[in-house]
Write a protein that holds these residues in place. Structure first.
Motif, PDB file in Angstrom:
ATOM      1  N   TYR A   1      51.543 -57.910  -7.553  1.00 56.20           N
ATOM      2  CA  TYR A   1      50.463 -57.595  -8.488  1.00 56.20           C
ATOM      3  C   TYR A   1      49.650 -58.848  -8.769  1.00 56.20           C
ATOM      4  O   TYR A   1      50.210 -59.903  -9.102  1.00 56.20           O
ATOM      5  CB  TYR A   1      51.014 -57.046  -9.809  1.00 56.20           C
ATOM      6  N   VAL A   2      48.330 -58.737  -8.654  1.00 53.86           N
ATOM      7  CA  VAL A   2      47.424 -59.844  -8.966  1.00 53.86           C
ATOM      8  C   VAL A   2      46.547 -59.461 -10.149  1.00 53.86           C
ATOM      9  O   VAL A   2      45.864 -58.427 -10.130  1.00 53.86           O
ATOM     10  CB  VAL A   2      46.531 -60.205  -7.761  1.00 53.86           C
ATOM     11  N   ALA A   3      46.577 -60.304 -11.177  1.00 59.48           N
ATOM     12  CA  ALA A   3      45.661 -60.185 -12.309  1.00 59.48           C
ATOM     13  C   ALA A   3      44.628 -61.306 -12.176  1.00 59.48           C
ATOM     14  O   ALA A   3      44.975 -62.482 -12.307  1.00 59.48           O
ATOM     15  CB  ALA A   3      46.414 -60.311 -13.629  1.00 59.48           C
ATOM     16  N   ASP A   4      43.393 -60.941 -11.904  1.00 65.50           N
ATOM     17  CA  ASP A   4      42.343 -61.953 -11.721  1.00 65.50           C
ATOM     18  C   ASP A   4      41.748 -62.357 -13.066  1.00 65.50           C
ATOM     19  O   ASP A   4      40.532 -62.383 -13.258  1.00 65.50           O
ATOM     20  CB  ASP A   4      41.264 -61.399 -10.788  1.00 65.50           C
TER      21      ASP A   4
ATOM     22  N   THR B   1      61.316 -55.617  -4.587  1.00 67.46           N
ATOM     23  CA  THR B   1      60.881 -56.775  -5.363  1.00 67.46           C
ATOM     24  C   THR B   1      59.506 -56.535  -5.986  1.00 67.46           C
ATOM     25  O   THR B   1      58.711 -55.746  -5.478  1.00 67.46           O
ATOM     26  CB  THR B   1      60.828 -58.026  -4.486  1.00 67.46           C
ATOM     27  N   LEU B   2      59.258 -57.230  -7.069  1.00 66.03           N
ATOM     28  CA  LEU B   2      57.963 -57.223  -7.737  1.00 66.03           C
ATOM     29  C   LEU B   2      57.620 -58.662  -8.075  1.00 66.03           C
ATOM     30  O   LEU B   2      58.420 -59.370  -8.697  1.00 66.03           O
ATOM     31  CB  LEU B   2      58.017 -56.384  -9.018  1.00 66.03           C
ATOM     32  N   HIS B   3      56.445 -59.088  -7.638  1.00 64.38           N
ATOM     33  CA  HIS B   3      56.022 -60.463  -7.892  1.00 64.38           C
ATOM     34  C   HIS B   3      54.605 -60.445  -8.445  1.00 64.38           C
ATOM     35  O   HIS B   3      53.761 -59.675  -7.977  1.00 64.38           O
ATOM     36  CB  HIS B   3      56.059 -61.280  -6.599  1.00 64.38           C
ATOM     37  N   GLY B   4      54.340 -61.266  -9.456  1.00 66.37           N
ATOM     38  CA  GLY B   4      53.025 -61.332 -10.065  1.00 66.37           C
ATOM     39  C   GLY B   4      52.315 -62.641  -9.790  1.00 66.37           C
ATOM     40  O   GLY B   4      52.955 -63.698  -9.692  1.00 66.37           O
ATOM     41  N   TYR B   5      51.006 -62.553  -9.647  1.00 66.44           N
ATOM     42  CA  TYR B   5      50.148 -63.730  -9.515  1.00 66.44           C
ATOM     43  C   TYR B   5      48.949 -63.542 -10.428  1.00 66.44           C
ATOM     44  O   TYR B   5      48.511 -62.405 -10.676  1.00 66.44           O
ATOM     45  CB  TYR B   5      49.651 -63.911  -8.084  1.00 66.44           C
TER      46      TYR B   5
END
Length: 276
Positions: A38-41, A245-249
């Protein structure tokens, strides 16, 4: 041309901020064995007050980043980015399964009893050519009347994390009440941030004696469409294992995204700063 991605590769999901988490939760519920990024810009948010060219530039940059992380498919979990940029993304990456979100006008028209549908969204979404074409098409087919209401400032307040803040209640009252006054019996939550303040919207409906108004959230439909595209491309991860897996950026503050994951979804994934 993209290199062929294996079914075990992750799905990339992005939004201008935390709103796309409302879509992510539907994807996790329907496809619990899929790896997700997941990317939150957030460093460039909100998109709603930016030019179309700026949103396209950001969407392509975030897509490039997700592909560099091995993403096999892309979910543009942002109404504004879908309206402004999904065509450009699909033109650049013709082999990439891409799913966007758009306000649920068709299900709203079907749900409405009197044909009056309120649409809460960002100003950018409501001005977009893609949205206006969709409204015209569905209005002609169903004779539904779509009452458009930009909810100025609502995304900014949701991004702050306090969903019971008086400022959010004031914004909801300001923008929902006029739609009710015009007779809307169905409301489209036309931004992925808005499902997180559904309880606040319901309080406004109750205050105005309009508890029977139907709320339309398209996150579930987006997840189903993603599944159809993955299956058609042979990209569904077949193993049902408890190792997804879940990874955030984020281009903003990693601590803020960690807090959002915890507060909104009850999750504590690793979150890193994205230098894009």
């Amino acid at each position: 041309m993209l290199a062929v991605r294996p079914p075990a590769a992750p799905i990339g999901v992005f939004d201008s901020g935390v709103g796309g988490l409302s879509v992510l939760r539907h994807i996790r519920a329907q496809y619990p064995n899929e790896h997700l990024i997941y990317v939150a810009d957030s460093g460039h948010a909100p998109y709603g007050d930016k030019t179309e060219e700026y949103v396209v530039e950001r969407a392509l940059a975030v897509t490039d980043f997700l592909l560099s992380q091995g993403a096999k498919a892309l979910v543009v979990a942002c109404n504004t980015a879908t309206v402004a940029a999904i065509k450009a993304v699909r033109l650049r990456y013709t082999d990439l399964p891409v799913v966007g979100v758009e306000p649920g006008l068709k299900p709203a028209a079907a749900a409405s009893r009197n044909g009056k549908v309120g649409v809460l969204a960002t100003a950018r979404t409501l001005k977009g050519e893609k949205f206006l074409q969709l409204r015209a098409q569905i209005s002609e087919a169903t004779r539904a009347e779509f009452l458009l209401q930009p909810a100025v400032g609502l995304v900014d307040e949701i991004e702050k994390g306090d969903l019971r803040a008086p400022a959010i209640d004031a914004i909801l009252e300001k923008y929902v009440a006029p739609l009710l006054d015009q007779g809307a019996d169905t409301l489209v939550l036309g931004c992925t941030h808005y499902p997180f303040v559904k309880a606040g919207i319901e309080r406004v409906l109750h205050t105005h004696g309009r508890d029977a108004v139907t709320l339309i959230d398209t996150g579930d439909a987006v997840a189903r469409q993603l599944g159809r595209l993955l299956e058609a491309a042979g990209l569904l991860r077949p193993e049902l294992k408890p190792d997804a897996t879940l990874h955030g950026y984020t281009s903003g503050d990693p601590a803020a995204l960690r807090q959002a994951f915890n507060d909104l979804l009850g999750l504590q994934p690793a979150v890193e700063k994205m230098a894009v």
